[in-house]
Enzyme design. Sequence first.
Site, PDB file in Angstrom:
ATOM      1  N   CYS A  63       0.832  -1.198   0.000  1.00 52.49           N
ATOM      2  CA  CYS A  63       0.000   0.000   0.000  1.00 52.49           C
ATOM      3  C   CYS A  63       0.872   1.256   0.000  1.00 52.49           C
ATOM      4  O   CYS A  63       1.859   1.345   0.735  1.00 52.49           O
ATOM      5  CB  CYS A  63      -0.943   0.092   1.199  1.00 52.49           C
ATOM      6  N   ARG A  95       4.115  -0.129  -4.641  1.00 51.82           N
ATOM      7  CA  ARG A  95       3.839  -0.700  -3.330  1.00 51.82           C
ATOM      8  C   ARG A  95       2.543  -1.518  -3.302  1.00 51.82           C
ATOM      9  O   ARG A  95       2.265  -2.217  -2.305  1.00 51.82           O
ATOM     10  CB  ARG A  95       3.710   0.420  -2.287  1.00 51.82           C
ATOM     11  N   TRP A 119      -2.589  -2.788  -1.727  1.00 51.42           N
ATOM     12  CA  TRP A 119      -2.221  -4.198  -1.872  1.00 51.42           C
ATOM     13  C   TRP A 119      -3.067  -4.913  -0.824  1.00 51.42           C
ATOM     14  O   TRP A 119      -2.839  -4.786   0.376  1.00 51.42           O
ATOM     15  CB  TRP A 119      -0.732  -4.400  -1.606  1.00 51.42           C
ATOM     16  N   ASN A 174      -1.818   1.831   5.658  1.00 50.47           N
ATOM     17  CA  ASN A 174      -0.914   0.800   5.151  1.00 50.47           C
ATOM     18  C   ASN A 174      -0.508  -0.051   6.341  1.00 50.47           C
ATOM     19  O   ASN A 174       0.011   0.486   7.316  1.00 50.47           O
ATOM     20  CB  ASN A 174       0.316   1.473   4.512  1.00 50.47           C
ATOM     21  N   GLY A 175      -0.779  -1.363   6.276  1.00 47.19           N
ATOM     22  CA  GLY A 175      -0.416  -2.241   7.392  1.00 47.19           C
ATOM     23  C   GLY A 175      -1.571  -3.172   7.719  1.00 47.19           C
ATOM     24  O   GLY A 175      -2.483  -3.352   6.905  1.00 47.19           O
ATOM     25  N   GLU A 178      17.871 -17.391  -7.999  1.00 46.58           N
ATOM     26  CA  GLU A 178      17.443 -16.037  -8.347  1.00 46.58           C
ATOM     27  C   GLU A 178      16.884 -15.987  -9.779  1.00 46.58           C
ATOM     28  O   GLU A 178      15.873 -15.338 -10.040  1.00 46.58           O
ATOM     29  CB  GLU A 178      18.634 -15.073  -8.172  1.00 46.58           C
ATOM     30  N   LYS A 217      13.112 -14.841 -10.689  1.00 41.82           N
ATOM     31  CA  LYS A 217      12.804 -13.743 -11.630  1.00 41.82           C
ATOM     32  C   LYS A 217      11.812 -14.210 -12.679  1.00 41.82           C
ATOM     33  O   LYS A 217      10.877 -13.502 -13.010  1.00 41.82           O
ATOM     34  CB  LYS A 217      14.072 -13.250 -12.355  1.00 41.82           C
ATOM     35  N   GLU A 248       8.199 -14.846 -11.061  1.00 41.93           N
ATOM     36  CA  GLU A 248       7.439 -13.717 -10.518  1.00 41.93           C
ATOM     37  C   GLU A 248       6.960 -12.740 -11.577  1.00 41.93           C
ATOM     38  O   GLU A 248       5.938 -12.086 -11.384  1.00 41.93           O
ATOM     39  CB  GLU A 248       8.216 -12.986  -9.420  1.00 41.93           C
ATOM     40  N   HIS A 303      18.644 -36.328  -7.628  1.00 44.16           N
ATOM     41  CA  HIS A 303      17.886 -36.804  -6.470  1.00 44.16           C
ATOM     42  C   HIS A 303      16.393 -36.500  -6.591  1.00 44.16           C
ATOM     43  O   HIS A 303      15.688 -36.469  -5.590  1.00 44.16           O
ATOM     44  CB  HIS A 303      18.455 -36.192  -5.187  1.00 44.16           C
ATOM     45  N   LYS A 318       6.150  -4.191  -3.856  1.00 41.41           N
ATOM     46  CA  LYS A 318       7.590  -4.018  -3.682  1.00 41.41           C
ATOM     47  C   LYS A 318       8.036  -4.175  -2.234  1.00 41.41           C
ATOM     48  O   LYS A 318       9.055  -4.769  -1.947  1.00 41.41           O
ATOM     49  CB  LYS A 318       7.952  -2.621  -4.190  1.00 41.41           C
TER      50      LYS A 318
END
Length: 614
Positions: A2, A27, A74, A100-101, A487, A491, A494, A510, A609
């Site tokens: 947010c 955000r 968000w 926000n939270g 990584e 990438k 996402e 394995h 983010k």
Amino acid sequence: MCGIVGFIGSQQAYPILIKGLKRLEYRGYDSAGVAMIENQQFNQYKCKGKVADLESLVKGKDVDGTVGIGHTRWATHGVPNDVNAHPHLSGDGQLALIHNGIIENYATLKEALIEDGHVFKSDTDTEVLVHFIEDIMAKTGSDLFEAVRVALCEVVGAYAIVVMDRRFPDRLVCAKKSSPLVIGIGTEGDYFIASDATPFIEYTKNVVYLEDEEVALIDRHSGLKIVTIQNQQKDPYIQELEMKLEAIEKGGYDSFMLKEIHEQPRSIYDSIRGRLNLNHGMLKMSGIDRHEEIWMNANRIIIVACGTSWHAGLVAEYLFEEFARIPTEVEYASEFRYRDPIIQPGDIVIAISQSGETADTLAAIELAKDKGAFIFGVCNVVGSTISRATHSGAYTHAGPEIGVASTKAFTAQVAVLYLIALSVADKRGTITKERLHRLMAELTSIPDKVEEVLKTNAQVETIAEIYKNHRNALYLGRGYSFPVALEGALKLKEISYIHAEGYPAAEMKHGPIALIDEEMPVFVIATQGHSYEKVVSNIQEVKARKGKIIAIVTAGDKTVSELADHSIEIPKTDDSLVPIVSVIPLQLLSYHVAVMRGCNVDQPRNLAKSVTVE
Ligand code: F6R
């Protein structure tokens, strides 16, 4: 999670709010809203979708008002829809609030408010908070500032809020705990409030970062007043921002992600600049030097982080063990915080976070601090909560990272962790001067090598075209390249929503080898170095099962290039520095695949983010 923005002053609020929301959209971007006060009434608009959808909704409508608040969401409580979008109004329609939270005890508060006759329209915890403030005002006769303070004494959870009362258009009230909030002090009595400083950097460089459990009143006539929720008066501490406007604009690129990938030669240079001088053989990390004793006596390093920052931590594990000979463990912050981890004298906890706001990392820090550990932070955002919660640290200086998928922050984190490992190794005498200087020289050459790798862009784009419709992908690497495999997979998944897994190359036999057939692209970091021959064998195993190999190889390599379906050459460097260089083509590949699949690379679905909720 947010983005919130508020304005009060001499100008119209709406243009400032909407521009600010666009800058904060990284955000969260599932719904957005604004409210301005005009003639003691709210001009309020909100809708599901992005800030651009809000702009279309508002077109041609009355947006007047020199005080207002805006929010880009968000979702946590309640699906993204028009009703759950912020701002939320109190039951009597006098107050508007953005948040926000997460208010963790919202259910208990809501139950009590319902008993008192409150009726709720949304599923959000935020609406409960604004009704709670309204309730306190009604029962105690206190004004908004006092009611917010009293309300927050009862609230459990995380919040950054801005509230206004339409009967008092000369005032805004804001507060924070565990979610960031910064106040910009402009000229001519203008005040800006936002989750970060980007919405107002062209207006002012003078900022006050609100501390946890502080409540601020901004009054057009009397200015800024801050108290703690326990009602202690605080003097606003005004700091000067260093951020530049160009740093938060796309600068001619189609997306922030592409811009940030291409910025890496510069951002890596910035992260080592001033800390390393080859001519004088100087390596200076002030955050380490100030606590030399602690690093000299370190028995163990525990790294806590999330996501991409956790991958940087995995690279650092190899670095600290190889150079400084300190046993190192890397923990997901979210797991660490809910175990009862054993912290012993001599333990150093390193917290890595681009945003410096990640809730799990912050909680891991607090836990380790309570258990007596020395905490060292590696953050990108200057003044962020994590950077202030640590005992010491080093900024990565990568500049603002706005694309949701982390790129330049990762390479800058690895570069800074590299400097830390070398500096500690030097102090502890676990590295020879000759090797230290060779590695320092090699690190200095990395920005140019990254520049070189960026030239593979067209080739990577061709490879992306071939594999863009595949449903799965495997990423393999060994040693320093194992975190890069993780990584690379992160990438891809996402931003393009293709399922991808990263594995240590030898681990493939394995289990994951069962997945390999002619449909499976396997990306392998197969640079010449410590485990090169072993990786070549792993590639043979994939080929024997008809998998497709896309290999990242050292320039001039023949062996892997002949085996692979595609190979991308990167300049030769020391094994320990390969992650910074080899991750670049994997970032580019994910970018191209995502664009070809029509995905929004800067704002991938469901993500945000800065993850300020656990
Ligand atoms: C992935 C990504 C996330 C972050 C993670 C931690 O591209 O960006 O995985 O790395 O959310 O964020 P910070 O580093 O801000 O603590």
